[in-house]
Motif scaffolding. Structure first.
Motif, PDB file in Angstrom:
ATOM      1  N   THR A  44      -3.418   8.811  -6.684  1.00 31.56           N
ATOM      2  CA  THR A  44      -4.771   8.665  -7.240  1.00 31.56           C
ATOM      3  C   THR A  44      -5.027   7.207  -7.599  1.00 31.56           C
ATOM      4  O   THR A  44      -6.088   6.650  -7.293  1.00 31.56           O
ATOM      5  CB  THR A  44      -4.942   9.541  -8.496  1.00 31.56           C
ATOM      6  N   GLY A  45      -4.023   6.578  -8.240  1.00 32.87           N
ATOM      7  CA  GLY A  45      -4.149   5.164  -8.579  1.00 32.87           C
ATOM      8  C   GLY A  45      -4.368   4.325  -7.332  1.00 32.87           C
ATOM      9  O   GLY A  45      -5.185   3.404  -7.317  1.00 32.87           O
ATOM     10  N   ALA A  46      -3.648   4.666  -6.259  1.00 34.49           N
ATOM     11  CA  ALA A  46      -3.790   3.916  -5.011  1.00 34.49           C
ATOM     12  C   ALA A  46      -5.210   4.048  -4.465  1.00 34.49           C
ATOM     13  O   ALA A  46      -5.824   3.065  -4.060  1.00 34.49           O
ATOM     14  CB  ALA A  46      -2.772   4.401  -3.984  1.00 34.49           C
ATOM     15  N   ALA A  47      -5.729   5.274  -4.483  1.00 35.85           N
ATOM     16  CA  ALA A  47      -7.069   5.501  -3.925  1.00 35.85           C
ATOM     17  C   ALA A  47      -8.117   4.700  -4.689  1.00 35.85           C
ATOM     18  O   ALA A  47      -8.997   4.087  -4.078  1.00 35.85           O
ATOM     19  CB  ALA A  47      -7.407   6.996  -3.957  1.00 35.85           C
ATOM     20  N   ILE A  48      -8.021   4.653  -6.030  1.00 31.53           N
ATOM     21  CA  ILE A  48      -9.086   3.976  -6.777  1.00 31.53           C
ATOM     22  C   ILE A  48      -8.993   2.461  -6.723  1.00 31.53           C
ATOM     23  O   ILE A  48      -9.948   1.785  -7.061  1.00 31.53           O
ATOM     24  CB  ILE A  48      -9.199   4.469  -8.250  1.00 31.53           C
ATOM     25  N   VAL A  49      -7.853   1.898  -6.281  1.00 33.00           N
ATOM     26  CA  VAL A  49      -7.845   0.446  -6.078  1.00 33.00           C
ATOM     27  C   VAL A  49      -8.234   0.086  -4.634  1.00 33.00           C
ATOM     28  O   VAL A  49      -8.278  -1.083  -4.283  1.00 33.00           O
ATOM     29  CB  VAL A  49      -6.502  -0.233  -6.443  1.00 33.00           C
ATOM     30  N   GLY A  50      -8.501   1.091  -3.809  1.00 30.08           N
ATOM     31  CA  GLY A  50      -9.022   0.794  -2.478  1.00 30.08           C
ATOM     32  C   GLY A  50      -8.069   1.056  -1.334  1.00 30.08           C
ATOM     33  O   GLY A  50      -8.289   0.589  -0.218  1.00 30.08           O
ATOM     34  N   ILE A  51      -6.985   1.795  -1.589  1.00 29.18           N
ATOM     35  CA  ILE A  51      -6.028   2.092  -0.528  1.00 29.18           C
ATOM     36  C   ILE A  51      -6.350   3.463   0.063  1.00 29.18           C
ATOM     37  O   ILE A  51      -6.515   4.434  -0.672  1.00 29.18           O
ATOM     38  CB  ILE A  51      -4.589   2.072  -1.089  1.00 29.18           C
ATOM     39  N   SER A  52      -6.458   3.525   1.386  1.00 28.37           N
ATOM     40  CA  SER A  52      -6.721   4.805   2.036  1.00 28.37           C
ATOM     41  C   SER A  52      -5.417   5.606   2.093  1.00 28.37           C
ATOM     42  O   SER A  52      -4.497   5.250   2.821  1.00 28.37           O
ATOM     43  CB  SER A  52      -7.264   4.560   3.441  1.00 28.37           C
ATOM     44  N   ALA A  76       2.373   1.680  -3.464  1.00 31.58           N
ATOM     45  CA  ALA A  76       1.349   2.167  -4.399  1.00 31.58           C
ATOM     46  C   ALA A  76       1.153   3.674  -4.236  1.00 31.58           C
ATOM     47  O   ALA A  76       1.040   4.403  -5.235  1.00 31.58           O
ATOM     48  CB  ALA A  76       0.031   1.426  -4.170  1.00 31.58           C
ATOM     49  N   ALA A 106       0.839  -1.196   0.000  1.00 34.14           N
ATOM     50  CA  ALA A 106       0.000   0.000   0.000  1.00 34.14           C
ATOM     51  C   ALA A 106       0.879   1.253   0.000  1.00 34.14           C
ATOM     52  O   ALA A 106       0.593   2.230  -0.702  1.00 34.14           O
ATOM     53  CB  ALA A 106      -0.933  -0.001   1.216  1.00 34.14           C
ATOM     54  N   LYS A 116       4.229  10.816 -14.573  1.00 36.44           N
ATOM     55  CA  LYS A 116       3.317  10.392 -15.641  1.00 36.44           C
ATOM     56  C   LYS A 116       3.695   9.011 -16.136  1.00 36.44           C
ATOM     57  O   LYS A 116       4.850   8.665 -16.193  1.00 36.44           O
ATOM     58  CB  LYS A 116       3.417  11.366 -16.814  1.00 36.44           C
ATOM     59  N   VAL A 117       2.695   8.232 -16.483  1.00 32.42           N
ATOM     60  CA  VAL A 117       2.990   6.937 -17.081  1.00 32.42           C
ATOM     61  C   VAL A 117       3.108   7.126 -18.583  1.00 32.42           C
ATOM     62  O   VAL A 117       2.307   7.802 -19.179  1.00 32.42           O
ATOM     63  CB  VAL A 117       1.863   5.926 -16.786  1.00 32.42           C
ATOM     64  N   GLU A 149       3.995   5.482  -5.808  1.00 37.12           N
ATOM     65  CA  GLU A 149       3.935   5.444  -7.263  1.00 37.12           C
ATOM     66  C   GLU A 149       2.869   6.390  -7.814  1.00 37.12           C
ATOM     67  O   GLU A 149       3.088   7.057  -8.816  1.00 37.12           O
ATOM     68  CB  GLU A 149       3.620   4.018  -7.725  1.00 37.12           C
ATOM     69  N   ASN A 150       1.691   6.375  -7.192  1.00 36.54           N
ATOM     70  CA  ASN A 150       0.586   7.156  -7.731  1.00 36.54           C
ATOM     71  C   ASN A 150      -0.566   7.210  -6.722  1.00 36.54           C
ATOM     72  O   ASN A 150      -1.332   6.261  -6.611  1.00 36.54           O
ATOM     73  CB  ASN A 150       0.110   6.509  -9.040  1.00 36.54           C
TER      74      ASN A 150
END
Lengths: 288, 234
Positions: free
Chosen positions: A174-182, A168, A165, A287-288, A171-172
């Motif tokens: 926003t990406g972390a938040a949308i996969v469920g990481i607080s 993640a 977590a 950016k990716v 790394e990103n």
């Protein structure tokens, strides 16, 4: 002589590396540079002394208590200070960390007095010789513990859910938040983790130097080591710490002992001027 | 059973980008939001996914209220977002990105079967599973973003401009896959500027303009509508 410099340098460097890791672990996830980290080192060493001297706790228990108090203190900084400031400019948060450090330092001076306290060694401070080299068990213990803690940190980040977590969020977010990481939850973990790293460094270094309320100024060396390592790379922080320790010891031997403390500031300035990304820093790849 | 948006309002600062829009995504369907740049399509998706707090209105997911929940909580309710900027983890491998997509789950067997499903859908990802995400081409990154979204096993998948920056052939391939996803039981809310491609896969569409719904209808009726044709289908 060279071997001796390396050994002494690595001992100091291992401690700087731990503090540097604390700076980097926290900064990569939160963007905050925590200038109170050095004072948290001091606090953790005092907690060990208080637990031993005033509560009569055995050394191991005192250390565990200190690590626990440090982790809780770090999480409390996130919850109590950083989270309410989350919409404030970064500079305001950094100034808040300076205030936290100052409050700790002066709080310790007021409660524990300005004079140094003796801190027990983990192993004997009496040197023994091996070939040409003079080894000190207490110093070897410092290196051993620091190495174990660093390896533990890398294992946690690589293989545990807790660590994934964090990676993640590095790394990103926003990406972390949308996969469920607080993300705020990870920030709290990072404050706890950085505080524990500083605590280990503080407990290791206190017997070697003197434990007074101003011991935390050594934190600036961890900061310099982190800068040297690029400030966003964990292996860089370790390498930066070891390099700084060796450079400092070499300067002390070959130039003068007065140079010892100047070298970290000199390296810090040189690094910022000539190598703004440090020796190991990567360009930010947002950016990716 | 559906995703129901009612009177949704949202914006940034004092700019109200979404001004009270309502629409429904029935279970297992594909619904598309069309409209020009700045119509509020992406903002609508960001609000539903919990990345932005709504200023008014409600979001109901199969009878549960979603509005005001944070993004990491929303995904636990069975709704995943594939954002416009993809928001991948660049220095992690394809496999690690997909594994993080299943962060909220603990059913190992289910995760393994969903990974198989994603690799069947996008064989390219299987070939490249050890590569860093940042080394993928634009199309592969889009596949990875969709795959990561599917790894949470969502009942509703929100897709923001999946065609952006991709070659026409690749767009056709990705849109074909969307029908496969729906066959798997996942409803899709698709935001697109490429109206032609979107209406070809969608059941129903809404046309947004300056933050309000201008027009709605089945894909067939929107494709036939003269105004829609002139504005979006050229």
């Amino acid at each position: 002589m060279l071997g001796q410099i390396l050994i002494s340098g690595i001992t100091a460097g291992a401690v700087y590396a731990l503090v540097a890791l604390g700076f980097v672990v926290l900064h990569r996830g939160t963007r905050v540079v925590h200038f109170g980290l050095g004072d948290q080192m001091t606090m953790s060493a005092y907690v060990v002394v208080i637990a031993q001297v005033f509560l009569g706790a055995p050394f191991a228990i005192a250390v565990l208590l200190s690590l626990g108090v440090s982790a809780a203190f770090g999480v409390a900084i996130e919850r109590g200070v950083m989270r309410p400031l989350r919409r404030a400019p970064l500079l305001v948060m950094v100034i808040a960390t300076l205030a936290i450090g100052g409050a700790l330092r002066e709080g310790l001076r007021a409660s524990m007095g300005p004079l140094p306290w003796p801190v027990p060694f983990l192993l004997s401070p009496a040197p023994f010789t091996m070939g040409d080299l003079m080894l000190v068990p207490a110093n070897l213990a410092v290196v051993g513990v620091a190495l174990a803690v660093m390896s533990g940190l890398f294992v946690i980040l690589r293989f545990t859910r807790f660590g994934r977590a964090i990676v993640a969020v590095y790394e990103n977010p926003t990406g972390a938040a949308i996969v469920g990481i607080s993300v705020p939850g990870v920030h709290a973990r990072l404050w706890g983790l950085a505080s524990v790293l500083a605590a280990v460094a503080g407990i290791l270094v206190a017997p070697l130097i003197t434990l007074s309320p101003d011991m935390g100024t050594i934190g600036i060396k961890g900061f310099a080591a982190a800068i040297l390592g690029g400030f966003n790379s964990l292996p860089g922080a370790v390498a930066g710490g070891i390099l700084l320790g060796i450079a400092e010891t070499a300067a002390g031997v070959y130039v003068s002992t007065a140079m010892k403390d100047i070298i970290s500031y000199a390296l810090l300035i040189l690094c910022v001027l000539l190598l703004p990304r440090g020796l190991f820093g990567k360009a930010e790849s947002r950016k990716v | 059973m559906s995703l129901e948006i009612a009177g949704l309002e949202a914006g940034y600062g004092s700019a109200r980008v979404v001004q009270g829009i309502s629409f429904t995504v029935p279970k297992g369907s594909i619904v598309t939001l069309l409209g020009p740049n700045g119509a509020g399509k992406s903002t609508t998706l960001r609000v539903i996914a919990g990345l932005l707090k709504p200023l008014g209105g409600s979001i109901m997911l199969d009878g549960e209220r979603l509005d005001g929940l944070a993004a990491d909580v929303v995904v636990r309710h069975g709704l995943a977002l594939v954002p416009e900027r993809r928001e991948l983890f660049p220095s992690l491998s394809v496999a690690e990105n997909l594994a993080l997509g299943a962060y909220t789950r603990s059913d190992r067997a289910g995760i393994a079967s969903d990974l198989d499903m994603v690799f069947t859908l996008f064989p390219r990802l299987k070939e490249r599973r050890q590569q860093y995400a940042r080394t993928l081409s634009g199309g592969e990154q889009q596949m990875l973003a969709i795959g990561r979204g599917l790894m949470s096993h969502p009942r509703y998948l929100l897709l923001d401009e999946p065609s952006l920056g991709l070659a026409p052939l690749l767009i056709a391939e990705i849109f074909r896959k969307l029908s496969d996803v729906r066959v798997g039981g996942t409803a899709i809310l698709l935001v697109e500027q490429n109206a032609l491609a979107a209406l070809a896969v969608a059941d129903y569409g809404y046309v947004l303009e300056t933050g309000v719904v201008q027009l709605e209808g089945t894909s067939a009726s929107l494709s036939a509508d003269e105004a829609v044709r002139q504005t979006y289908l050229r």
